[in-house]
Write a protein that holds these residues in place. Structure first.
Motif, PDB file in Angstrom:
ATOM      1  N   GLY A  67      91.240 -29.060  84.711  1.00 16.42           N
ATOM      2  CA  GLY A  67      91.509 -28.135  83.619  1.00 16.42           C
ATOM      3  C   GLY A  67      92.853 -28.387  82.971  1.00 16.42           C
ATOM      4  N   ARG A  68      93.864 -28.696  83.788  1.00 17.63           N
ATOM      5  CA  ARG A  68      95.195 -28.998  83.238  1.00 17.63           C
ATOM      6  C   ARG A  68      95.145 -30.245  82.362  1.00 17.63           C
ATOM      7  N   ARG A  69      94.426 -31.268  82.809  1.00 16.21           N
ATOM      8  CA  ARG A  69      94.304 -32.491  82.008  1.00 16.21           C
ATOM      9  C   ARG A  69      93.614 -32.200  80.679  1.00 16.21           C
ATOM     10  N   ALA A  70      92.533 -31.447  80.734  1.00 15.25           N
ATOM     11  CA  ALA A  70      91.791 -31.126  79.512  1.00 15.25           C
ATOM     12  C   ALA A  70      92.637 -30.276  78.565  1.00 15.25           C
ATOM     13  N   ALA A  71      93.335 -29.279  79.110  1.00 12.71           N
ATOM     14  CA  ALA A  71      94.188 -28.415  78.282  1.00 12.71           C
ATOM     15  C   ALA A  71      95.325 -29.222  77.662  1.00 12.71           C
ATOM     16  N   GLN A  72      95.914 -30.133  78.415  1.00  8.33           N
ATOM     17  CA  GLN A  72      96.999 -30.964  77.892  1.00  8.33           C
ATOM     18  C   GLN A  72      96.485 -31.889  76.793  1.00  8.33           C
ATOM     19  N   HIS A  78      96.461 -31.157  69.149  1.00  2.00           N
ATOM     20  CA  HIS A  78      96.919 -30.098  68.251  1.00  2.00           C
ATOM     21  C   HIS A  78      98.316 -30.412  67.710  1.00  2.00           C
ATOM     22  N   GLU A  79      99.220 -30.780  68.600  1.00  2.00           N
ATOM     23  CA  GLU A  79     100.593 -31.063  68.189  1.00  2.00           C
ATOM     24  C   GLU A  79     100.671 -32.279  67.263  1.00  2.00           C
ATOM     25  N   LEU A  80      99.865 -33.287  67.521  1.00  2.00           N
ATOM     26  CA  LEU A  80      99.848 -34.461  66.652  1.00  2.00           C
ATOM     27  C   LEU A  80      99.414 -34.071  65.240  1.00  2.00           C
ATOM     28  N   PHE A  81      98.332 -33.314  65.133  1.00  2.83           N
ATOM     29  CA  PHE A  81      97.859 -32.883  63.820  1.00  2.83           C
ATOM     30  C   PHE A  81      98.846 -31.941  63.140  1.00  2.83           C
ATOM     31  N   ARG A  82      99.398 -30.988  63.877  1.00  2.00           N
ATOM     32  CA  ARG A  82     100.352 -30.053  63.297  1.00  2.00           C
ATOM     33  C   ARG A  82     101.565 -30.808  62.752  1.00  2.00           C
ATOM     34  N   HIS A  83     102.079 -31.733  63.542  1.00  2.00           N
ATOM     35  CA  HIS A  83     103.236 -32.532  63.116  1.00  2.00           C
ATOM     36  C   HIS A  83     102.900 -33.335  61.856  1.00  2.00           C
ATOM     37  N   SER A  92     102.547 -26.248  54.648  1.00  2.92           N
ATOM     38  CA  SER A  92     103.340 -25.141  55.193  1.00  2.92           C
ATOM     39  C   SER A  92     103.080 -24.991  56.693  1.00  2.92           C
ATOM     40  N   PRO A  93     104.062 -24.505  57.446  1.00  5.79           N
ATOM     41  CA  PRO A  93     103.886 -24.358  58.898  1.00  5.79           C
ATOM     42  C   PRO A  93     102.658 -23.528  59.283  1.00  5.79           C
ATOM     43  N   LYS A  94     102.423 -22.437  58.582  1.00  5.16           N
ATOM     44  CA  LYS A  94     101.278 -21.571  58.905  1.00  5.16           C
ATOM     45  C   LYS A  94      99.956 -22.312  58.694  1.00  5.16           C
ATOM     46  N   THR A  95      99.822 -22.968  57.558  1.00  2.00           N
ATOM     47  CA  THR A  95      98.589 -23.703  57.261  1.00  2.00           C
ATOM     48  C   THR A  95      98.434 -24.894  58.192  1.00  2.00           C
ATOM     49  N   ALA A  96      99.523 -25.586  58.482  1.00  2.00           N
ATOM     50  CA  ALA A  96      99.470 -26.727  59.400  1.00  2.00           C
ATOM     51  C   ALA A  96      98.965 -26.278  60.772  1.00  2.00           C
ATOM     52  N   GLU A  97      99.452 -25.144  61.240  1.00  2.00           N
ATOM     53  CA  GLU A  97      99.024 -24.606  62.539  1.00  2.00           C
ATOM     54  C   GLU A  97      97.540 -24.273  62.516  1.00  2.00           C
ATOM     55  N   GLU A  98      97.089 -23.590  61.489  1.00  2.00           N
ATOM     56  CA  GLU A  98      95.675 -23.207  61.380  1.00  2.00           C
ATOM     57  C   GLU A  98      94.769 -24.431  61.279  1.00  2.00           C
ATOM     58  N   ASP A  99      95.143 -25.381  60.437  1.00  2.00           N
ATOM     59  CA  ASP A  99      94.321 -26.573  60.252  1.00  2.00           C
ATOM     60  C   ASP A  99      94.313 -27.460  61.495  1.00  2.00           C
ATOM     61  N   ALA A 100      95.457 -27.576  62.156  1.00  2.00           N
ATOM     62  CA  ALA A 100      95.523 -28.377  63.381  1.00  2.00           C
ATOM     63  C   ALA A 100      94.573 -27.816  64.432  1.00  2.00           C
ATOM     64  N   LYS A 114      94.523 -44.010  65.754  1.00  2.00           N
ATOM     65  CA  LYS A 114      95.142 -44.553  64.539  1.00  2.00           C
ATOM     66  C   LYS A 114      96.221 -43.602  64.012  1.00  2.00           C
ATOM     67  N   LEU A 115      95.933 -42.292  64.035  1.00  2.00           N
ATOM     68  CA  LEU A 115      96.906 -41.316  63.574  1.00  2.00           C
ATOM     69  C   LEU A 115      98.128 -41.305  64.484  1.00  2.00           C
ATOM     70  N   HIS A 116      97.897 -41.390  65.767  1.00  2.00           N
ATOM     71  CA  HIS A 116      98.996 -41.432  66.738  1.00  2.00           C
ATOM     72  C   HIS A 116      99.899 -42.629  66.471  1.00  2.00           C
ATOM     73  N   THR A 117      99.301 -43.792  66.262  1.00  2.00           N
ATOM     74  CA  THR A 117     100.059 -45.012  65.964  1.00  2.00           C
ATOM     75  C   THR A 117     100.832 -44.859  64.660  1.00  2.00           C
ATOM     76  N   TYR A 118     100.188 -44.319  63.644  1.00  2.00           N
ATOM     77  CA  TYR A 118     100.821 -44.133  62.338  1.00  2.00           C
ATOM     78  C   TYR A 118     102.027 -43.205  62.427  1.00  2.00           C
TER      79      TYR A 118
END
Length: 125
Positions: A67-72, A78-83, A92-100, A114-118
């Protein structure tokens, strides 16, 4: 069982709500996700059957190693997309959070890699 987006959200909530002992309560998850208690209880039962959590009635919920692995993994996506949305595209931070939160569940491994590398190449500049 492949985790659904809903189940991934529950795992992420368990990880987020966990106290210093790694334990959380149904009510904490319910309040965080804005759902009804029976929804949380049902989700925890399903996650426990699949080995993602240990849910001892009236004493709390803890993530297993699985479960910890899956949650991480969910949290990392989520953090990659939000960033990316907030700092690369200027959303905007609010929209980025919702969309992520939406995007973290649907992206392919190829796109994620690919996104991670970019993003990492951008941060090296």
């Amino acid at each position: 069982m492949k985790l659904t987006a809903n189940m991934e959200d529950y795992l992420e909530a368990v990880a987020f709500c966990a106290d210093e002992n790694g334990m959380t309560r149904v009510s904490d998850i319910r309040d965080m996700l804005g759902v009804k208690t029976p929804s949380v209880t049902g989700a925890m039962k399903a996650l426990a059957q699949e080995g993602y959590v240990v849910h001892a009635r009236y004493s709390g919920i803890t993530l297993t190693a699985k479960g910890r692995r899956a949650a991480q993994d969910v949290k990392s996506r989520h953090e990659l997309f939000r960033h990316f949305l907030q700092h690369v595209l200027g959303v905007s931070p609010k929209t980025a959070e919702e969309d992520a939160c939406k995007m973290e569940h649907t992206v392919s491994k190829e796109t994620l890699n690919k996104l991670h590398t970019y993003v990492h190449k951008l941060s090296e500049k």
